[in-house]
Design an enzyme around this catalytic site. Structure first.
Site, short mmCIF file in Angstrom:
data_model
loop_
_atom_site.label_atom_id
_atom_site.label_comp_id
_atom_site.label_asym_id
_atom_site.label_seq_id
_atom_site.Cartn_x
_atom_site.Cartn_y
_atom_site.Cartn_z
N HIS A 397 -26.22 11.63 -16.20
CA HIS A 397 -27.21 12.69 -16.16
C HIS A 397 -28.40 12.35 -15.26
O HIS A 397 -28.88 13.17 -14.50
CB HIS A 397 -27.68 12.97 -17.59
CG HIS A 397 -28.66 14.06 -17.65
ND1 HIS A 397 -30.00 13.85 -17.55
CD2 HIS A 397 -28.47 15.39 -17.71
CE1 HIS A 397 -30.59 15.01 -17.60
NE2 HIS A 397 -29.69 15.96 -17.70
N ARG A 489 -2.55 1.99 18.28
CA ARG A 489 -1.23 1.65 18.85
C ARG A 489 -0.91 2.72 19.91
O ARG A 489 -0.95 3.91 19.60
CB ARG A 489 -0.16 1.71 17.78
CG ARG A 489 -0.23 0.60 16.74
CD ARG A 489 0.95 0.78 15.76
NE ARG A 489 1.10 -0.33 14.86
CZ ARG A 489 0.68 -0.32 13.59
NH1 ARG A 489 0.04 0.72 13.10
NH2 ARG A 489 0.89 -1.36 12.81
N GLU A 632 -0.94 -12.82 15.52
CA GLU A 632 0.33 -12.42 14.92
C GLU A 632 1.32 -13.57 14.91
O GLU A 632 2.33 -13.53 14.22
CB GLU A 632 0.94 -11.27 15.75
CG GLU A 632 0.15 -9.99 15.62
CD GLU A 632 0.66 -8.92 16.54
OE1 GLU A 632 1.18 -7.90 16.05
OE2 GLU A 632 0.55 -9.10 17.78
N ASN A 656 1.55 -8.00 9.74
CA ASN A 656 2.94 -7.55 9.67
C ASN A 656 3.83 -8.56 10.39
O ASN A 656 4.90 -8.93 9.93
CB ASN A 656 3.11 -6.17 10.33
CG ASN A 656 2.20 -5.14 9.71
OD1 ASN A 656 1.66 -5.36 8.63
ND2 ASN A 656 2.01 -4.02 10.39
N ASP A 657 3.33 -8.99 11.55
CA ASP A 657 4.09 -9.98 12.30
C ASP A 657 3.75 -11.40 11.86
O ASP A 657 4.63 -12.25 11.81
CB ASP A 657 3.81 -9.82 13.80
CG ASP A 657 4.62 -8.65 14.37
OD1 ASP A 657 5.79 -8.51 13.98
OD2 ASP A 657 4.06 -7.87 15.17
N CYS A 704 -5.60 -5.87 11.03
CA CYS A 704 -5.11 -4.51 11.23
C CYS A 704 -3.68 -4.35 10.75
O CYS A 704 -3.09 -3.29 10.86
CB CYS A 704 -5.25 -4.05 12.68
SG CYS A 704 -4.41 -5.15 13.82
#
Ligand code: PEP
Ligand code: MG
Length: 757
Positions: A397, A489, A632, A656-657, A704
């Site tokens: 409130h 990308r 990577e 990812n890599d 990333c």
């Protein structure tokens, strides 16, 4: 014109009846008409109240107490309020009206029903003005006598000190303000709370639900720190939960009233809502928002499986151009962090209020710091430059009132009353939720309106950027309010052309290729005007090019993941690299200095040096350009210092890599998918040491890969000092909150440590 009756049933009421039944009554009527699960009941209308004033003859004496009142004089205000309330309470309610209320009560389940009796104020000249919480509500009322008494008490509460003060400051004439009273089946909630159908500051389609055990009053008054759930209306997912320690609950007590109970340890940290309940509540919220055409602030309650909607009112505080302090590193030490509940920036001296009686000491321009604001503090809240509380959430409130007053506020800091010292000069940023030491020199800066409308108000020290692959998604990505693009990308720009870069070169169509890249990247740069956009050079494994025109010339590789891709291919195919560089060069020449270039799959600093030399040969001012690498390959993480010496401006983990190359797990191979672990100790060790080296050299270090969209990993990364995180569009809100919470915890822990020393 049809005369307004003294009593109206909820199902007879529509939102246009606001002058008769007040905002709350009109909204309940409208909600039950649209099929929302509203508990049954009726409204004692504003006409009944006016009749009461006239028939009892108290109208003139009542208003004479309020005339020429200096509401800033606390004593005078209290005295006038006391006299006015006594007049209303002592007057005898006309018998005919009493009868009508009794009759209506009898119709509700034979007269034995336990009801909630709520004030619903309304202004004649501005019927939809919000008087949130200025008047009283009486819960758990049973029996005719208690009901009549509660109605009269609601009327009297129109002349409470804070209500008089609030109206005076908002410019309302007391004579033109009426009150209706809602009498409604009392729901003995097992759990209850509030919901903002869209973000209360930015308007983003994020439904924020706060809930706790027992009656909703605990959440509304801010007396408990509620659980918080964030539901993304776009994806239909619960994207964040903050399970609080809920120490007390308010429950019905006997024949009338409520009591506060301690919550047993086993329930304190148990989530109040399941994901299914969050989704069902959010759906009701959406129905109300769609019906009204404006985001709503809703009170809800749950008994067993049944959801009830108790109240809905518009959120009037969504801003299109919120302001906040823009701080650069080192400028302004953050003392405390909380939730930015009401945007704006203010500097002033701390006044810590531990009891409402002490509000007399509050001076104009002070910053009110208190465990928990409550409606009694409104006169003081009105004077101060900003408000900071230990407890409460975005929907408590007190947060609502400060937004309505336009006073910057930060709530839920947990420790402001102990960390901030009386008299201390501080700056409060009500959008970011930060409290800085001293007066910040930088003036408040307006955000670009488009971003401000949809961006989350959380601003973090660790930048939260977004990954983009398709220019068509750039606007949506920018609307998240992300601090830039941590990975663009460009393969998709080319995949869309359906021809390999080699085809364009072989067919003398180079200009077309450059132009396509130029246009696609430009869309993203424009969407992120003034924010960094890191464009990654081509990185498509040979198998991904195979189906395009020219793909027949791609070599067949045993393991494309370990093959001819990333910077190694560009260095061996200068023409392909040159076309990309040409597109970048044209963009830089056009003044897009927010463009940075990131090289993928680098394994040795020599590759970076070679790429930069080639760019220089093709006319790029490589000293002015922002150039970085993706980490990577483990060799890159291990040799990051050599990369820094070679001149990189930034590095970004492509997990990812990095995971596949550290653990020898093909990221596309489902047979080994279960062994694909971004948080494997070896991966974390590589990341940890690379972050440390980057920090030592002042080089921006980001992530990333997909792991940057996962809260547990991001928590770990922030704890280990990463400077920015780039996540997928849909994950931005939750990642930003994860980052903010982690930063806040780090600051709190260090503050606690230094306090203990
Ligand atoms: C990565 O490897 O983490 C990355 C972001 O690049 P991509 O997924 O395009 O290989
Ligand atoms: Mg990669």
């Amino acid at each position: 014109m049809k005369e307004m009756p003294d009593i109206l049933w909820l199902e007879e009421i529509r939102k246009e009846d606001i002058a008769a039944v007040g905002g709350k009554g009109a909204s309940l009527g409208e909600m039950s008409s649209m099929g929302l699960p509203v508990p049954g009941g009726f409204v004692v209308t504003s006409r009944a109240f006016r009749h009461f004033l006239i028939e009892t003859g108290i109208e003139q004496p009542l208003f004479s107490h309020l005339e020429n009142l200096n509401v800033d004089d606390n004593n005078a205000l209290e005295q006038a309020s006391k006299k006015a309330r006594a007049l209303v309470m002592k007057a005898k309610m006309p018998a005919s009206l009493k009868d009508r209320i009794r009759e209506s009560y009898q119709k509700l389940n034979g007269g034995g029903m336990v009801v909630a009796v709520r004030s619903s104020a309304t202004a004649e000249d501005l019927p939809d003005a919000s008087f949130a919480g200025q008047q009283e509500t009486f819960l758990n009322i049973k029996g005719e006598k208690n009901l009549l008494d509660a109605v009269q008490k609601c009327w009297a509460s129109l002349y409470g000190a804070r209500a008089i003060y609030y109206r005076a400051k908002q410019g309302f004439d007391d004579r033109s303000v009426n009150i209706a009273v809602v009498v409604q089946q009392m729901i003995n909630s097992e759990k209850a709370g509030v919901m903002f159908t869209s973000h209360p500051v930015t308007g983003e389609p994020l439904t924020i639900i706060e809930g706790s055990w027992g009656l909703g009053e605990a959440v509304v008054s801010g007396s408990v720190s509620p659980d918080k759930y964030v539901y993304d209306q776009r994806t239909g997912n619960v994207i964040d939960k903050l399970i609080a320690q809920k120490k007390t609950e308010i429950v019905s007590d006997g024949e009338h009233g409520t009591k506060t109970l301690e919550i047993g340890k086993e329930r304190q940290e148990t989530p109040v809502l399941s994901d299914d309940e969050v989704a069902r509540l959010a759906t009701f919220g959406k129905v109300a928002e769609t019906h009204y055409g404006i985001p709503q602030d809703i009170e809800w309650s749950i008994v067993g499986e049944t959801i009830y909607i108790l109240q809905s009112r518009p959120i009037t505080t969504i801003r299109s151009g919120a302001t906040s302090v823009k701080t650069e590193t080192g400028e302004g030490k953050i003392l405390v962090k909380g939730q930015g509940a009401s945007p704006g920036v203010a500097t002033g001296r701390v006044v810590v209020i531990r009891d409402v009686k002490d509000t007399g000491s509050v001076k104009a321009g002070d910053i009110l710091v208190t465990k928990m604001t409550n409606p009694d503090m409104v006169p003081a809240m009105q004077k101060v430059a900003a408000i900071v509380t230990d407890e409460g959430g975005m929907t408590c409130h007190a947060a609502i009132v400060s937004r309505e007053l336009g006073t910057p506020a930060v709530v839920g800091t947990r420790n402001a009353t102990s960390v901030l010292k009386p008299g201390q000069l501080i700056t409060v940023d009500g959008e970011k939720g930060f409290i800085y030491e001293g007066a910040l020199e930088k003036p408040a800066q307006a955000q670009a309106p488009a971003a401000a409308i949809t961006a989350s108000p959380l601003i973090t020290a660790t930048s939260v950027k977004v990954n983009v692959s398709i220019p068509g998604a750039a606007a949506r990505a920018a609307a998240t309010g992300a601090d830039g693009v941590g990975l663009l990308r460009i393969e998709h720009l080319i995949l869309g052309l359906n021809k390999t870069p080699g085809w364009f070169i072989a067919n003398g169509r180079e200009e077309e290729f450059i132009d396509e890249l130029y246009k696609g990247i430009k869309i993203v740069l424009d969407a992120f005007n003034g924010k960094p956009v890191w464009v990654r050079t081509l990185d498509a494994p040979t198998d991904e090019f195979r189906n395009m025109a020219g793909g027949e010339n791609e070599p067949h590789e045993h393991n494309p993941m370990l093959g001819w891709r990333g910077i190694r291919r560009d260095l061996q195919s200068p023409d392909q690299f040159r076309l990309q560089v040409e597109a970048f060069k044209r963009l830089w020449e056009k003044g897009y200095d927010n463009l940075g270039v990131m090289f993928p799959m680098v394994s040795h600093p020599e590759e970076f040096i070679a790429a930069r030399e080639m760019m220089a040969e093709w006319g790029v001012d490589v000293n002015a350009a922002t150039l970085g690498v993706m980490i990577e390959i483990p060799s890159c993480a291990i040799m990051i210092e050599d990369f820094i010496h070679a001149g990189i401006d930034f590095a970004s983990f492509g997990t990812n890599d990095l995971v596949q190359y550290t653990l020898a797990i093909d990221r596309n191979n489902e047979n080994v998918a279960s062994m694909y672990q971004p948080k494997h100790p070896a991966v974390l060790a590589l990341i940890d040491q690379a972050i440390e080296v980057c920090r030592d050299h002042g080089v921006e270090c980001s992530i990333c890969g997909q792991a940057g969209s996962e809260p547990p990993m991001v928590t770990w990364l922030v704890e280990h000092g990463i400077t920015s995180v780039s996540a997928n569009i849909d994950a931005i809100a939750k990642i930003r909150e994860t980052v903010a919470r982690t930063e806040q915890r780090i600051i709190l822990e260090s503050a606690r440590r230094s306090h203990a020393e």
